[in-house]
Design a protein around this motif. Structure first.
Motif, PDB file in Angstrom:
ATOM      1  N   UNK A 137       0.869  -1.167   0.000  1.00  0.00           N
ATOM      2  CA  UNK A 137       0.000   0.000   0.000  1.00  0.00           C
ATOM      3  C   UNK A 137       0.906   1.216   0.000  1.00  0.00           C
ATOM      4  N   UNK A 138       0.685   2.158  -0.926  1.00  0.00           N
ATOM      5  CA  UNK A 138       1.528   3.354  -1.033  1.00  0.00           C
ATOM      6  C   UNK A 138       0.634   4.591  -1.034  1.00  0.00           C
ATOM      7  N   UNK A 139       1.004   5.559  -0.216  1.00  0.00           N
ATOM      8  CA  UNK A 139       0.278   6.826  -0.128  1.00  0.00           C
ATOM      9  C   UNK A 139       1.275   7.961  -0.290  1.00  0.00           C
ATOM     10  N   UNK A 140       0.939   8.929  -1.143  1.00  0.00           N
ATOM     11  CA  UNK A 140       1.784  10.109  -1.350  1.00  0.00           C
ATOM     12  C   UNK A 140       0.925  11.368  -1.242  1.00  0.00           C
ATOM     13  N   UNK A 141       1.524  12.398  -0.683  1.00  0.00           N
ATOM     14  CA  UNK A 141       0.853  13.693  -0.621  1.00  0.00           C
ATOM     15  C   UNK A 141       1.898  14.788  -0.774  1.00  0.00           C
ATOM     16  N   UNK A 142       1.568  15.773  -1.564  1.00  0.00           N
ATOM     17  CA  UNK A 142       2.391  16.985  -1.625  1.00  0.00           C
ATOM     18  C   UNK A 142       1.456  18.156  -1.345  1.00  0.00           C
ATOM     19  N   UNK A 143       1.961  19.105  -0.603  1.00  0.00           N
ATOM     20  CA  UNK A 143       1.124  20.195  -0.118  1.00  0.00           C
ATOM     21  C   UNK A 143       2.000  21.402   0.166  1.00  0.00           C
ATOM     22  N   UNK A 144       1.365  22.497   0.511  1.00  0.00           N
ATOM     23  CA  UNK A 144       2.082  23.714   0.849  1.00  0.00           C
ATOM     24  C   UNK A 144       2.907  23.464   2.113  1.00  0.00           C
ATOM     25  N   UNK A 145       4.184  23.791   2.059  1.00  0.00           N
ATOM     26  CA  UNK A 145       5.087  23.529   3.188  1.00  0.00           C
ATOM     27  C   UNK A 145       4.664  24.255   4.462  1.00  0.00           C
ATOM     28  N   UNK A 181       5.271   0.213   8.787  1.00  0.00           N
ATOM     29  CA  UNK A 181       5.300   0.945   7.522  1.00  0.00           C
ATOM     30  C   UNK A 181       6.541   1.817   7.463  1.00  0.00           C
ATOM     31  N   UNK A 182       6.931   2.132   6.244  1.00  0.00           N
ATOM     32  CA  UNK A 182       8.037   3.053   6.008  1.00  0.00           C
ATOM     33  C   UNK A 182       7.448   4.426   5.734  1.00  0.00           C
ATOM     34  N   UNK A 183       8.090   5.436   6.278  1.00  0.00           N
ATOM     35  CA  UNK A 183       7.633   6.806   6.058  1.00  0.00           C
ATOM     36  C   UNK A 183       8.815   7.672   5.656  1.00  0.00           C
ATOM     37  N   UNK A 184       8.576   8.505   4.666  1.00  0.00           N
ATOM     38  CA  UNK A 184       9.530   9.531   4.249  1.00  0.00           C
ATOM     39  C   UNK A 184       8.730  10.824   4.174  1.00  0.00           C
ATOM     40  N   UNK A 185       9.170  11.816   4.904  1.00  0.00           N
ATOM     41  CA  UNK A 185       8.421  13.066   4.918  1.00  0.00           C
ATOM     42  C   UNK A 185       9.368  14.238   5.113  1.00  0.00           C
ATOM     43  N   UNK A 186       8.987  15.327   4.514  1.00  0.00           N
ATOM     44  CA  UNK A 186       9.660  16.609   4.707  1.00  0.00           C
ATOM     45  C   UNK A 186       8.574  17.665   4.565  1.00  0.00           C
ATOM     46  N   UNK A 187       8.924  18.898   4.808  1.00  0.00           N
ATOM     47  CA  UNK A 187       7.919  19.957   4.720  1.00  0.00           C
ATOM     48  C   UNK A 187       7.371  20.011   3.296  1.00  0.00           C
ATOM     49  N   UNK A 188       6.102  19.711   3.144  1.00  0.00           N
ATOM     50  CA  UNK A 188       5.452  19.759   1.839  1.00  0.00           C
ATOM     51  C   UNK A 188       5.337  18.413   1.151  1.00  0.00           C
ATOM     52  N   UNK A 229       4.900  13.963   1.767  1.00  0.00           N
ATOM     53  CA  UNK A 229       4.583  12.875   2.690  1.00  0.00           C
ATOM     54  C   UNK A 229       4.452  11.597   1.877  1.00  0.00           C
ATOM     55  N   UNK A 230       5.138  10.520   2.319  1.00  0.00           N
ATOM     56  CA  UNK A 230       5.131   9.244   1.608  1.00  0.00           C
ATOM     57  C   UNK A 230       5.082   8.115   2.634  1.00  0.00           C
ATOM     58  N   UNK A 231       4.154   7.185   2.441  1.00  0.00           N
ATOM     59  CA  UNK A 231       4.028   6.018   3.316  1.00  0.00           C
ATOM     60  C   UNK A 231       3.916   4.779   2.439  1.00  0.00           C
ATOM     61  N   UNK A 232       4.659   3.741   2.838  1.00  0.00           N
ATOM     62  CA  UNK A 232       4.562   2.451   2.146  1.00  0.00           C
ATOM     63  C   UNK A 232       4.465   1.359   3.200  1.00  0.00           C
ATOM     64  N   UNK A 233       3.433   0.518   3.068  1.00  0.00           N
ATOM     65  CA  UNK A 233       3.218  -0.582   4.006  1.00  0.00           C
ATOM     66  C   UNK A 233       3.171  -1.897   3.232  1.00  0.00           C
ATOM     67  N   UNK A 234       3.954  -2.848   3.673  1.00  0.00           N
ATOM     68  CA  UNK A 234       3.992  -4.169   3.062  1.00  0.00           C
ATOM     69  C   UNK A 234       2.794  -4.973   3.557  1.00  0.00           C
ATOM     70  N   UNK A 235       2.042  -5.552   2.640  1.00  0.00           N
ATOM     71  CA  UNK A 235       0.849  -6.305   3.016  1.00  0.00           C
ATOM     72  C   UNK A 235       1.188  -7.586   3.772  1.00  0.00           C
TER      73      UNK A 235
END
Length: 129
Positions: free
Chosen positions: A43-51, A89-96, A98-104
Motif C-alpha cells: 500500500x503506497x500513499x503520497x501527498x504533496x502540499x504547501x510547506x 510501515x516506512x515513512x519519508x516526509x519533509x515539509x510539503x 509525505x510518503x508512506x509504504x506498508x507491506x501487506x
C-alpha cells in the motif's frame, strides 16, 4: 519612428515577463496532490502540499499513532515505524511532502485499514492555500 515602436514593444514584453515571474515566485497558492496506490504486495500513499501546512500534518500523524512519535520536533523523517498494534510501515516526509509504504505481508488487514484511513484523513487536514 519604427525604432520607437520596436523599443516600446520590447519593453512591454519585458515588463509582462517580469511581472509574471514575480507573481509566480511570490504567490501563496501551491499545488496540492494526494495519491493512493494498492499493489498485490504493498500500500503506497503520497501527498504533496504547501510547506506552511507541515506542522498541521505532523501533529495529525503523531496524534493518530500516539504513543509512537513519528515527527516530534523534526520536519524531515525517513524511517520504519512499528506502532503499538504492530502496524509496520516506512515513512519519508519533509515539509510539503509525505510518503508512506506498508507491506501487506507484514501487516494484518485491520492494521492496513487503520493506516489507509489515517492517510486518507490527511485530505481533510491539507487545504489548498
Amino acid at each position: 519612428m519604427k525604432t520607437a515602436y520596436i523599443l516600446f514593444s520590447v519593453s512591454v514584453v519585458l515588463v509582462i515577463i517580469s511581472i509574471s515571474l514575480f507573481l509566480s515566485n511570490n504567490t501563496t497558492s501551491h499545488k496540492t496532490a494526494v495519491s493512493y496506490a494498492e499493489t498485490p504486495t504493498a500500500y503506497v500513499f503520497r501527498a504533496s502540499y504547501n510547506a506552511s501546512q507541515a506542522e498541521l500534518v505532523e501533529k495529525y500523524i503523531d496524534s493518530c499513532f500516539f504513543p509512537v512519535v513519528i515527527f516530534g520536533t523534526t520536519h524531515k523523517v525517513k524511517k520504519e515505524v512499528v506502532t503499538a498494534d504492530n502496524t509496520r510501515f516506512d515513512i519519508k516526509a519533509s515539509q510539503g511532502n509525505f510518503y508512506v509504504k506498508a507491506d501487506k505481508k507484514l501487516n494484518s488487514q485491520a492494521a492496513l485499514d487503520k493506516l489507509i484511513n489515517t492517510c486518507m484523513g490527511l485530505k481533510s487536514v491539507i487545504k489548498p492555500i
